[in-house]
Structure formats: structure tokens, C-alpha cells
Scaffold this motif. Structure first.
Motif, PDB file in Angstrom:
ATOM      1  N   ARG A  57       0.804  -1.225   0.000  1.00  0.00           N
ATOM      2  CA  ARG A  57       0.000   0.000   0.000  1.00  0.00           C
ATOM      3  C   ARG A  57       0.835   1.272   0.000  1.00  0.00           C
ATOM      4  N   LYS A  58       1.890   1.243   0.802  1.00  0.00           N
ATOM      5  CA  LYS A  58       2.714   2.433   0.931  1.00  0.00           C
ATOM      6  C   LYS A  58       3.236   2.947  -0.418  1.00  0.00           C
ATOM      7  N   VAL A  59       3.478   2.002  -1.333  1.00  0.00           N
ATOM      8  CA  VAL A  59       4.017   2.395  -2.645  1.00  0.00           C
ATOM      9  C   VAL A  59       3.034   3.286  -3.390  1.00  0.00           C
ATOM     10  N   VAL A  60       1.769   2.844  -3.440  1.00  0.00           N
ATOM     11  CA  VAL A  60       0.813   3.616  -4.237  1.00  0.00           C
ATOM     12  C   VAL A  60       0.490   4.960  -3.590  1.00  0.00           C
ATOM     13  N   LYS A  61       0.736   5.055  -2.292  1.00  0.00           N
ATOM     14  CA  LYS A  61       0.472   6.330  -1.632  1.00  0.00           C
ATOM     15  C   LYS A  61       1.647   7.291  -1.824  1.00  0.00           C
ATOM     16  N   SER A  62       2.748   6.766  -2.336  1.00  0.00           N
ATOM     17  CA  SER A  62       3.946   7.598  -2.405  1.00  0.00           C
ATOM     18  C   SER A  62       4.323   8.048  -3.808  1.00  0.00           C
TER      19      SER A  62
END
Ligand code: UDP
Ligand code: MG
Length: 321
Positions: A165-170
Motif C-alpha cells: 500500500r505504501k508504494v501507491v500512496k507515495s
């Protein structure tokens, strides 16, 4: 968010009304069989067919659906970007709406993210059901992208991908950059990028939304993405050093021409007027270009201070829990 959600499936769609019911049923089946809690996020990219009413109808029987629709067609990248904003799953998938990607890949790709520690797992359509006019240019782009980015992927532009998830938020997926998301991810600091061979199917309904212009755009985007990842944060490094080189070259040459002329004149040697020497004009040109490059660097640095944000995309309608 009260309870943990296993997966989000982000689906950008542009005039894909016929495919949607089958796609939802398929994702639902895979999720249920694997006991995964899920949400399906539809981003209607300004469809002009009945896609949105189909989404509304599906929502009535599938509460796991969330959806937004754009005021107009902004493109796949914008759709993914806004979908990523909504996604709450632990692992976030992207998938094309046209049934070319198979939801059956979800469990294994999820496992690779959670157990093998990948930040991003990209699908690889090893056996691809697309016309040759698409497959060959794509091979070339993938090779170039591999060399320029140093990421060992065979299929950068595969619509089916799994992300922590962190990837798509970044990441900021802008322009037509959906083709190079792995490069954006790597640039954002997520370097554990893997791939999985995935099933690919022929398009069942409708037609491809990308024509021959994809080659030109893809090529230009590749240049900007590699430029951005190298100099995006500090354009002055590139423009400043080029500008300095140009300026020094021009300045020194011009000076030398002038001194040489004065020296020859005073010592009674053969001499030519400064403006009669072609080299002098080249030197002037280099000085002007050098200053301009410098200015480009400064402008770049100033523009850098404001980055794009999601509010840029106008949202027409929203379905949310
Ligand atoms: N798509 C989109 N906006 C666009 C073009 C395409 O949301 O402007 C969606 C499209 O509906 C599909 C996915 O992006 O779900 C991939 O498009 P397509 O299947 O046409 O691409 P191809 O498989 O031919 O590369
Ligand atoms: Mg397709």
C-alpha cells in the motif's frame, strides 16, 4: 478504517460497460475462494457509454465496490492516481477493465508481496494476445526502459500489478506515466521490484483505447521519466553544468580571439578583424546558450517548489461506503 482490508483492486475504465459484470464476478469469486477481504475501486475515466450506470447497478449487489467518475477523459495515469488515493487494502492491485488481465493471479502476486517482501510485483504477459504492431514496439520500449532504469522487468506496462500500500500512496502517476510506474516506484525508494508471468487474454469486448500514437508518447515519456528520475529534484545540476560549460567555452574563445587580434595588430603581424572570424560568432552563440541553459535550470528549480496534486482532477460523482 475499522477493520483491516486484505486487497484493493483498482480498475481504470474508459468505455468498458460490457466487461464490468464479468470482471466483478471474477474478482469476487477469487477473493471469496481465498478468504480475502477486498474492495474494488472503479475509476471511470470519463466514459461516454453506459459504464457508469453499470457500475451503479453492480454496486447495488456488491457493497465492496467503490467508484469515482471523472468529468472527462483524463487518461489511464490520472485514473490510477486517483484510484490509489482511495485504496485502503494492505496490498493494492491494478487491473485493466477489459478482462485481458486475469484476477486468478491475485493470490500468488499477493503472496509475493507479503511473504517474499516485494514492494511491487508486475505482471509479465509472456504469451501475449495483442496484434504484432503492439508487441514489437513494446519489446523495444521494455528493453530501453530496462537499460535506462536498471530495473529487470520484461513488461513495464502490464496493467496487472500488485503493490504494497505504501508504494501507491507515495508515487505521483501523471501524464502518461502509467507505462513506467516501476521506474517511478524505484525513484520513490521502493527498489524491491519483482515480476510474475501472468495469463493474458484477448480483448473480449470493445476495442483498445491506445492507438499508434502510443509509440510516440511512450518514447517521449521514457525520456522524461529517466530525465525526471535523474534530474527531477535538481534540474540545476544538469542545466547549470551544461550552461557553465557553454558559457566558459564561449567566453574563453571570444577573449582569445580578441587578444590574438590585438596582439597581432600591435606587433605588425597579419590580422583579421574580430567580427570577420566565424569562430567569434560561435563563441557568442555559446555564451547566449549558456546563459539560457542557466535560466532554464533556475526556472526548473522554482517550478519544483510546487508539485502536482490530486485536486487537479475534477471528480464528477462518487460512490463510497
Ligand atoms: N483506460 C482508461 N483511460 C484511457 C484509456 C484506457 O482508463 O484514457 C483503461 C481502459 O479502459 C482499460 C485500461 O485502461 O481498462 C487499458 O486500456 P486498453 O485495454 O485499451 O489498453 P491495451 O490493453 O490495448 O494496452
Ligand atoms: Mg487491454
Amino acid at each position: 478504517m475499522d477493520k483491516k482490508l486484505d486487497i484493493s483492486v483498482v480498475v481504470p475504465l474508459y468505455n468498458e460497460a460490457e466487461s464490468l459484470p464479468e470482471l466483478v464476478a471474477w474478482i469476487k469469486r477469487v477473493a471469496t475462494e481465498n478468504k480475502l477481504s477486498y474492495e474494488i475501486i472503479f475509476v471511470d475515466d470519463g466514459s461516454t457509454d453506459e459504464s457508469w450506470s453499470v457500475v451503479e447497478r453492480l454496486k447495488a449487489e456488491t457493497p465492496e465496490i467503490r467508484a469515482i467518475s471523472f468529468m472527462r477523459n483524463y487518461g489511464k495515469s490520472a485514473a490510477l492516481y486517483c484510484g490509489f488515493d482511495l485504496a485502503q487494502g494492505e496490498v493494492v492491485f491494478t487491473m485493466d477493465a477489459d478482462l485481458q488481465d486475469s484476477p486468478d493471479e491475485i493470490p500468488e502476486m499477493r503472496r509475493k508481496v507479503l511473504e517474499e517482501g516485494y514492494d511491487l510485483v508486475s505482471g509479465w504477459k509472456r504469451k501475449r494476445y495483442d496484434p504484432i504492431s503492439k508487441r514489437w514496439p513494446s519489446k523495444f520500449f521494455n528493453l530501453t526502459a530496462r537499460i535506462m532504469s536498471g530495473i529487470k522487468l520484461h513488461d513495464f506496462n502490464c496493467g496487472l500489478k500488485a503493490y504494497r500500500r505504501k508504494v501507491v500512496k507515495s508515487i505521483e502517476v501523471y501524464g502518461e506515466m502509467h507505462r513506467y510506474i516501476p521506474i517511478l516506484a524505484k525513484h520513490a525508494g521502493f527498489s524491491r521490484i519483482g515480476e510474475k508471468v501472468v495469463e493474458h487474454h484477448e480483448r473480449k469486448y470493445g476495442k483498445s483505447k491506445f492507438g499508434i500514437e502510443r509509440m510516440v508518447k511512450g518514447y517521449l515519456d521514457l525520456i522524461s521519466v529517466s530525465f525526471m528520475s535523474r534530474f527531477g529534484r535538481s534540474p540545476m545540476y544538469l542545466f547549470g553544468s551544461l550552461g557553465t560549460l557553454m558559457f566558459l567555452f564561449g567566453g574563453i574563445t571570444a577573449l582569445w580571439i580578441i587578444i590574438d587580434k590585438l596582439y597581432s595588430q600591435f606587433n605588425g603581424l597579419m590580422w583579421r578583424g574580430v567580427t570577420e572570424q566565424p569562430m567569434f560568432y560561435l563563441a557568442l552563440l555559446a555564451i547566449v546558450l549558456g546563459v539560457q541553459l542557466f535560466l532554464a535550470g533556475f526556472l526548473g528549480e522554482m517550478i519544483n517548489r510546487r508539485s502536482t496534486d490530486r485536486n487537479h482532477y475534477l471528480i464528477d460523482k462518487t460512490i463510497d461506503r
